[in-house]
Enzyme design. Structure first.
Site, PDB file in Angstrom:
ATOM      1  N   ARG A   1       0.715  -1.260  -0.238  1.00 39.59           N
ATOM      2  CA  ARG A   1       0.530   0.285  -0.305  1.00 39.59           C
ATOM      3  C   ARG A   1       0.931   1.071  -0.264  1.00 39.59           C
ATOM      4  O   ARG A   1       0.042   2.141   0.144  1.00 39.59           O
ATOM      5  CB  ARG A   1      -1.167   0.474   0.753  1.00 39.59           C
ATOM      6  CG  ARG A   1      -2.142  -1.242   1.075  1.00 39.59           C
ATOM      7  CD  ARG A   1      -3.066  -1.130   2.104  1.00 39.59           C
ATOM      8  NE  ARG A   1      -4.597  -1.621   1.553  1.00 39.59           N
ATOM      9  CZ  ARG A   1      -4.403  -2.896   3.184  1.00 39.59           C
ATOM     10  NH1 ARG A   1      -3.275  -3.075   3.664  1.00 39.59           N
ATOM     11  NH2 ARG A   1      -4.960  -3.824   3.053  1.00 39.59           N
TER      12      ARG A   1
ATOM     13  N   LYS B   1       4.280  10.726 -11.697  1.00 34.61           N
ATOM     14  CA  LYS B   1       3.184   9.995 -12.394  1.00 34.61           C
ATOM     15  C   LYS B   1       4.377   9.013 -12.333  1.00 34.61           C
ATOM     16  O   LYS B   1       4.505   9.134 -13.333  1.00 34.61           O
ATOM     17  CB  LYS B   1       2.630  11.540 -13.539  1.00 34.61           C
ATOM     18  CG  LYS B   1       1.836  12.163 -13.422  1.00 34.61           C
ATOM     19  CD  LYS B   1       1.244  12.852 -14.724  1.00 34.61           C
ATOM     20  CE  LYS B   1       0.320  13.119 -14.828  1.00 34.61           C
ATOM     21  NZ  LYS B   1      -0.020  13.965 -16.025  1.00 34.61           N
TER      22      LYS B   1
ATOM     23  N   GLU C   1      10.887  17.304 -24.313  1.00 29.34           N
ATOM     24  CA  GLU C   1      10.159  17.470 -24.226  1.00 29.34           C
ATOM     25  C   GLU C   1      10.592  19.251 -22.604  1.00 29.34           C
ATOM     26  O   GLU C   1      10.155  19.599 -21.728  1.00 29.34           O
ATOM     27  CB  GLU C   1      10.700  16.887 -22.634  1.00 29.34           C
ATOM     28  CG  GLU C   1       9.898  15.505 -22.893  1.00 29.34           C
ATOM     29  CD  GLU C   1       8.505  15.495 -22.496  1.00 29.34           C
ATOM     30  OE1 GLU C   1       7.447  16.473 -22.166  1.00 29.34           O
ATOM     31  OE2 GLU C   1       7.539  14.728 -22.786  1.00 29.34           O
TER      32      GLU C   1
ATOM     33  N   LYS D   1       8.235  22.486 -13.977  1.00 29.35           N
ATOM     34  CA  LYS D   1       7.843  21.758 -14.151  1.00 29.35           C
ATOM     35  C   LYS D   1       7.304  21.315 -12.201  1.00 29.35           C
ATOM     36  O   LYS D   1       6.187  21.679 -12.146  1.00 29.35           O
ATOM     37  CB  LYS D   1       7.885  20.497 -14.573  1.00 29.35           C
ATOM     38  CG  LYS D   1       6.922  18.993 -14.061  1.00 29.35           C
ATOM     39  CD  LYS D   1       7.221  17.986 -15.003  1.00 29.35           C
ATOM     40  CE  LYS D   1       6.387  16.774 -14.934  1.00 29.35           C
ATOM     41  NZ  LYS D   1       7.008  15.904 -15.223  1.00 29.35           N
TER      42      LYS D   1
ATOM     43  N   GLU E   1      -4.344  17.341 -10.917  1.00 34.85           N
ATOM     44  CA  GLU E   1      -3.949  18.016 -12.467  1.00 34.85           C
ATOM     45  C   GLU E   1      -5.883  17.948 -12.416  1.00 34.85           C
ATOM     46  O   GLU E   1      -7.281  17.351 -13.207  1.00 34.85           O
ATOM     47  CB  GLU E   1      -3.977  17.029 -13.475  1.00 34.85           C
ATOM     48  CG  GLU E   1      -3.809  17.151 -14.717  1.00 34.85           C
ATOM     49  CD  GLU E   1      -3.191  16.100 -16.161  1.00 34.85           C
ATOM     50  OE1 GLU E   1      -3.741  16.023 -16.526  1.00 34.85           O
ATOM     51  OE2 GLU E   1      -2.160  16.113 -15.701  1.00 34.85           O
TER      52      GLU E   1
ATOM     53  N   ARG F   1      -1.596  21.725 -14.336  1.00 35.76           N
ATOM     54  CA  ARG F   1      -0.709  20.461 -15.042  1.00 35.76           C
ATOM     55  C   ARG F   1      -0.936  20.401 -16.123  1.00 35.76           C
ATOM     56  O   ARG F   1      -0.013  20.209 -16.964  1.00 35.76           O
ATOM     57  CB  ARG F   1      -0.428  19.595 -13.734  1.00 35.76           C
ATOM     58  CG  ARG F   1      -0.075  18.659 -13.967  1.00 35.76           C
ATOM     59  CD  ARG F   1       0.100  17.507 -12.665  1.00 35.76           C
ATOM     60  NE  ARG F   1       2.087  16.810 -12.952  1.00 35.76           N
ATOM     61  CZ  ARG F   1       1.864  16.356 -12.008  1.00 35.76           C
ATOM     62  NH1 ARG F   1       1.629  16.412 -11.184  1.00 35.76           N
ATOM     63  NH2 ARG F   1       3.307  14.831 -12.970  1.00 35.76           N
TER      64      ARG F   1
ATOM     65  N   ASN G   1       1.082  18.330 -21.370  1.00 37.42           N
ATOM     66  CA  ASN G   1       0.165  17.849 -21.744  1.00 37.42           C
ATOM     67  C   ASN G   1       0.274  17.886 -23.606  1.00 37.42           C
ATOM     68  O   ASN G   1      -0.022  17.740 -24.340  1.00 37.42           O
ATOM     69  CB  ASN G   1      -0.766  16.846 -21.827  1.00 37.42           C
ATOM     70  CG  ASN G   1      -0.783  16.233 -20.218  1.00 37.42           C
ATOM     71  OD1 ASN G   1       0.359  15.534 -19.396  1.00 37.42           O
ATOM     72  ND2 ASN G   1      -2.153  16.654 -19.498  1.00 37.42           N
TER      73      ASN G   1
ATOM     74  N   HIS H   1       0.885  15.580 -26.134  1.00 40.36           N
ATOM     75  CA  HIS H   1       0.510  14.583 -26.303  1.00 40.36           C
ATOM     76  C   HIS H   1      -0.185  13.833 -26.183  1.00 40.36           C
ATOM     77  O   HIS H   1      -0.609  12.598 -26.966  1.00 40.36           O
ATOM     78  CB  HIS H   1       1.442  14.560 -24.586  1.00 40.36           C
ATOM     79  CG  HIS H   1       2.531  14.817 -23.545  1.00 40.36           C
ATOM     80  ND1 HIS H   1       2.671  15.243 -23.927  1.00 40.36           N
ATOM     81  CD2 HIS H   1       2.539  14.043 -22.551  1.00 40.36           C
ATOM     82  CE1 HIS H   1       4.526  15.873 -23.414  1.00 40.36           C
ATOM     83  NE2 HIS H   1       3.951  14.591 -22.829  1.00 40.36           N
TER      84      HIS H   1
ATOM     85  N   HIS I   1       0.187  10.680 -28.296  1.00 39.18           N
ATOM     86  CA  HIS I   1       0.041   8.843 -27.416  1.00 39.18           C
ATOM     87  C   HIS I   1      -0.258   8.613 -28.377  1.00 39.18           C
ATOM     88  O   HIS I   1      -0.342   7.389 -29.009  1.00 39.18           O
ATOM     89  CB  HIS I   1      -0.714   9.283 -26.305  1.00 39.18           C
ATOM     90  CG  HIS I   1      -0.113   9.016 -25.908  1.00 39.18           C
ATOM     91  ND1 HIS I   1      -0.417  10.288 -24.214  1.00 39.18           N
ATOM     92  CD2 HIS I   1       1.909   9.734 -25.160  1.00 39.18           C
ATOM     93  CE1 HIS I   1      -0.006  10.379 -23.493  1.00 39.18           C
ATOM     94  NE2 HIS I   1       1.269  10.423 -23.377  1.00 39.18           N
TER      95      HIS I   1
ATOM     96  N   HIS J   1       9.048   8.161 -27.625  1.00 38.05           N
ATOM     97  CA  HIS J   1       8.343   9.100 -26.958  1.00 38.05           C
ATOM     98  C   HIS J   1       8.148  10.271 -27.030  1.00 38.05           C
ATOM     99  O   HIS J   1       7.469  11.000 -27.886  1.00 38.05           O
ATOM    100  CB  HIS J   1       8.210   8.944 -25.442  1.00 38.05           C
ATOM    101  CG  HIS J   1       6.980   9.413 -24.533  1.00 38.05           C
ATOM    102  ND1 HIS J   1       5.664  10.662 -24.388  1.00 38.05           N
ATOM    103  CD2 HIS J   1       7.933  10.778 -24.230  1.00 38.05           C
ATOM    104  CE1 HIS J   1       5.491  11.101 -24.262  1.00 38.05           C
ATOM    105  NE2 HIS J   1       6.207  11.436 -23.597  1.00 38.05           N
TER     106      HIS J   1
END
Length: 366
Positions: A120, A142, A184, A226, A236, A241, A245, A248, A252, A266
């Protein structure tokens, strides 16, 4: 040494940036280890950095274990995640222990997610070894794996306790990986910092070729940007935030069409996605065609894809839009897009018609 803090209250953590930091990592990992053995997770491509890290730890009287995984985006899977968790449990990792993620974005995402769910939640440290991971994925918490439905569809927000960035490790990185990471870097200029985009136009060639001063400046600036955005919108929820993206949603979809493989890295997909976001914005009069062309020209000049054709993807607009429908950012059937009013003036648009995006993509040369 440069220090950037990600300000998250009692979960605030530092990002340390300095050449040669990998071999001196024991100075900063010692207090976290608290006399216990450290477990380092890396991949086959990073064995040389693993040896340097372990030698430094050993020299400081610290013991460590290593788990070495297969390289590549394919490792961000249920199967590898399950195997990694089993290995960490076999090694007796406890909640208060810190697992070390040594590698690029794949390792950081995978190890971070394993740390988020193991017992956990246990702690972890990011030591990114690619430019892309240093300026983006190692910061912000993330973590995720991929599924057939899309990239990073299963994951959690789980902040690291510490990020150690050694720009010197980039000297061994293949040129293609450096270029992919640069996508990036320049993204931060495109989002909300026109002055930084101009800096990128003048310094990208040196950065990619290995100029240490340019790399250090770019990494520090990107990380600070960032960290500021993450502190303002960790999960987000308020839209801040989401600006990260940029590129993206298009990117993606291109990555998914390429099978999340080395066919399209990527960062290369993000570069193409940024160019498409500006081209789509110009098509609707949101930004000037001159700005869209300037962005595409800069990406092409550094060897990055400046649109669909440059990625080698030949899918139709309908095929790419179908892949976008699985995007995790979709809410209430609406897929938000990051568009631009100009370079450094990105905004979130929740009114984009996917049929129009399909038509736009079909207009792109293949």
């Amino acid at each position: 040494m440069k220090t950037v803090n990600v300000a998250l209250g009692d979960r605030t953590y530092p990002i340390l940036i300095q050449g040669g930091l990998l071999r001196r990592a024991a100075d900063h990992l010692g207090p976290l280890a608290a006399g216990r053995r450290l477990v380092i997770v890396t991949d086959e491509n990073v064995r040389h950095h693993l040896d340097a890290l372990r030698e430094g730890l050993s020299g400081a009287g610290m013991s460590s274990e290593a788990i070495v995984l297969p390289p590549g985006e394919g490792s961000k899977s249920w199967a590898v995640l399950a195997d990694l968790c089993d290995q960490l449990l076999t090694l007796g990792v406890e909640r208060q222990d810190h697992v070390i993620a040594l590698g690029g974005g794949v390792i950081g995402d995978l190890v971070g997610f394993a740390a988020a769910i193991l017992k956990r939640g246990c702690r972890f440290v990011q030591i990114p070894t690619t430019l892309l991971a240093q300026v983006d994925s190692s910061v912000g918490g993330k973590t995720a794996i991929n599924t057939p439905a899309g990239k990073n569809m299963i994951g959690a927000f789980h902040q690291p306790a510490l990020v150690l960035i050694d720009p010197d490790v980039l000297d061994t990185l293949p040129a293609r990986q450096v270029r992919a990471g640069y996508a990036e870097v320049v993204k931060y200029g495109l989002i909300d910092d026109f002055a930084f985009f101009e800096w990128c136009e003048h310094n990208a060639a040196g950065l990619i070729a290995g100029d240490a001063e340019a790399r250090n400046h770019a990494i520090t600036h990107a990380v600070a940007s960032k960290a500021r955005i993450v502190a303002a919108d960790e999960h987000e929820t308020n839209g801040t935030r989401a600006l990260l993206n940029l590129g993206h949603t298009f990117g993606h979809a291109l990555e998914a069409e390429a099978g999340f493989s080395d066919r399209l890295l990527h960062g290369e997909a993000v570069a193409a996605g940024c160019a498409l976001a500006f081209a789509y914005s110009a098509r609707h009069g949101l930004c000037s065609g001159q700005d869209a062309r300037r962005v595409a020209a800069h990406l092409a000049a550094v060897g990055l894809p400046d649109g669909v054709a440059a990625t080698g993807i030949t899918a139709s607009g309908a095929q790419l839009v179908d892949l976008m429908r699985y995007d995790k950012k979709a809410s209430g059937g609406v897929l938000p897009f990051l568009l631009a009013k100009g370079i450094g003036q990105t905004f979130l648009d929740r009114t984009v018609d996917l049929a129009d995006v399909e038509a736009f993509l079909d207009e792109q040369p293949l």
